[in-house]
Design an enzyme around this catalytic site. Structure first.
Site, short mmCIF file in Angstrom:
data_model
loop_
_atom_site.label_atom_id
_atom_site.label_comp_id
_atom_site.label_asym_id
_atom_site.label_seq_id
_atom_site.Cartn_x
_atom_site.Cartn_y
_atom_site.Cartn_z
CE LYS A 34 16.17 -17.78 -8.54
NZ LYS A 34 16.51 -16.63 -9.33
CE1 TYR A 255 -13.71 -15.11 -26.92
CE2 TYR A 255 -12.02 -16.45 -25.84
CZ TYR A 255 -13.25 -15.79 -25.80
OH TYR A 255 -14.01 -15.82 -24.67
C1 LIG Z 1 22.12 -15.81 -7.94
C2 LIG Z 1 21.54 -17.01 -8.63
N1 LIG Z 1 22.17 -18.19 -8.51
C3 LIG Z 1 21.69 -19.30 -9.11
C4 LIG Z 1 20.54 -19.27 -9.86
C5 LIG Z 1 20.05 -20.52 -10.52
O1 LIG Z 1 20.13 -20.39 -11.90
P1 LIG Z 1 19.67 -21.58 -12.87
O2 LIG Z 1 18.21 -21.76 -12.65
O3 LIG Z 1 19.99 -21.10 -14.23
O4 LIG Z 1 20.45 -22.78 -12.46
C6 LIG Z 1 19.86 -18.07 -10.00
C7 LIG Z 1 18.63 -18.01 -10.81
O5 LIG Z 1 18.19 -17.05 -11.32
C8 LIG Z 1 20.37 -16.91 -9.37
O6 LIG Z 1 19.75 -15.72 -9.48
#
Ligand SMILES: Cc1ncc(COP(=O)(O)O)c(C=O)c1O
Length: 357
Positions: A34, A255
């Site tokens: 994602k 700045y």
């Molecule tokens: C439902 C879910 N599973 C797995 C993950 C993966 O988590 P991580 O990046 O801590 O391994 C996430 C990340 O936010 C998540 O929302």
């Protein structure tokens, strides 16, 4: 050409995927890609993660990108669908959804036969105390048993709120609720491990693990480094020295003139700034790396430039400076900035050029 570059090391990504396999040998791996693969660029990352059993994304658009790139593995929408009209698309494209509220169940049931005919699983989300998404106990037991009776194949899904914390009391509560529901709905597949949980609780790997940050070679823990976890950083973020200055005691830079030199010093101006995704806050002193040599960032980060201290360091114009990567870990930059590696990686801007390492 202005040099602000993100290098992606696909071998490191494969190495980290193999680490997941070592840690969770019997579970299927749902690689979390994602948010554009945590800011790394989904196309290059999928190529390196092609041996994953499945992928996890936050929305339909992210899932469709994976299909457009030609990958046929199962994909899970971890927040489910957001409106009824997405259901037919996910069925056609063989994308699986989480269900976490009644309306999503209604949408699912309205398309029951087509969903089941495509061989898609339903991920039923348990709210065991994180209080974001999901059905609570005991409602979830009725939800799952009803779905199973209707012919759906279900996965019990849960997310830990404190998997990165050593002794948080909510961990026990969440684990116990998950195990209770799993037993009450047996037989049912289960999935509750993100990166931190994969490291900590091998007994909870069950059918599907969902690694995210560990794949990208950053740590999910505040107190365990990627080296200690045997992970390799995937992203190296660099820029070049574009100007050199010598300033005298009493002179300031940048700045707000927040930094005032106490003695003569040599500065290099580097072509990187918050417009590229480099953070500006830095409540603590931050550093960059020049060929493995650590040196401090001086004054405020601007949109396109920073100043660094190169007193005693050979760094002519054109020298490559590592903002984060293998020498200067993104986790350490995040710590100096009061945040976590996840955020710095995900908020990279589109401006840096992207290359394979
Ligand atoms: C439902 C879910 N599973 C797995 C993950 C993966 O988590 P991580 O990046 O801590 O391994 C996430 C990340 O936010 C998540 O929302």
């Amino acid at each position: 050409m202005r040099q602000a570059t993100v290098y992606i090391d696909q071998q490191a990504l494969q190495y980290n995927l193999n680490r997941v396999k070592q840690l969770a040998p019997t579970a299927k791996i749902v690689s979390m890609v994602k948010a554009n693969a945590y800011g790394h660029g989904v196309k290059d990352c999928l190529a390196a993660l092609k041996d994953s059993d499945a992928f996890g994304v936050a929305c339909l658009e992210e899932a469709l990108e994976i299909r457009e790139l030609g990958y046929e593995q199962p994909i899970t929408l971890i927040e489910g669908i957001f409106s009824d009209d997405e259901m037919q698309i996910i069925i056609d494209k063989k994308i699986e959804c989480v269900v976490h509220h009644q309306q999503q169940l209604d949408w699912l049931r309205a398309h029951k036969d087509a969903y089941i005919a495509q061989g898609l699983k339903v991920w039923v989300k348990l709210n065991s105390g994180m209080n974001r998404l999901g059905f609570k106990v005991p409602e979830i037991i009725d939800v799952i048993n009803a779905l199973k009776a209707e012919g759906f194949t279900c996965v019990l899904a849960m997310h830990f709120a404190n998997a990165d914390a050593e002794n948080h009391p909510l961990n026990d509560q969440q684990r116990e609720q998950f195990l209770h529901v799993k037993e009450a709905c047996a037989p049912i597949m289960g999935s509750c491990c993100n990166s931190a949980a994969i490291f900590k609780w091998p007994e909870l790997n069950f059918d599907f693990v969902r690694p995210g940050i560990m794949l990208y070679g950053a740590t999910p823990f505040a107190d365990r480094s990627v080296e200690a976890l045997d992970l390799k950083p995937v992203m190296t973020f660099t820029a070049e020295v574009i100007a050199l200055n010598t300033i005298q005691a009493g002179e300031s830079v940048g700045y707000g003139s927040t930094f005032v030199a106490e003695q003569e010093m040599n500065l290099a101006i580097v072509s990187i700034g918050y417009g590229d995704g480099y953070p500006r806050a830095f409540p603590k002193q931050n550093y960059v790396s020049i060929h493995g040599q650590k040196t401090r960032v001086i004054g405020r980060v601007a949109m396109d430039m920073i100043a660094i201290d190169i007193t005693g360091i050979h760094a002519p114009i054109g020298t490559e400076v590592e903002l984060w990567g293998k020498d200067r870990l993104v986790d350490d930059v995040a710590e100096a900035n009061g945040t976590i590696g996840y955020e710095l990686l995900c908020r990279m801007s589109a401006r840096p050029v992207r290359k394979l390492a």
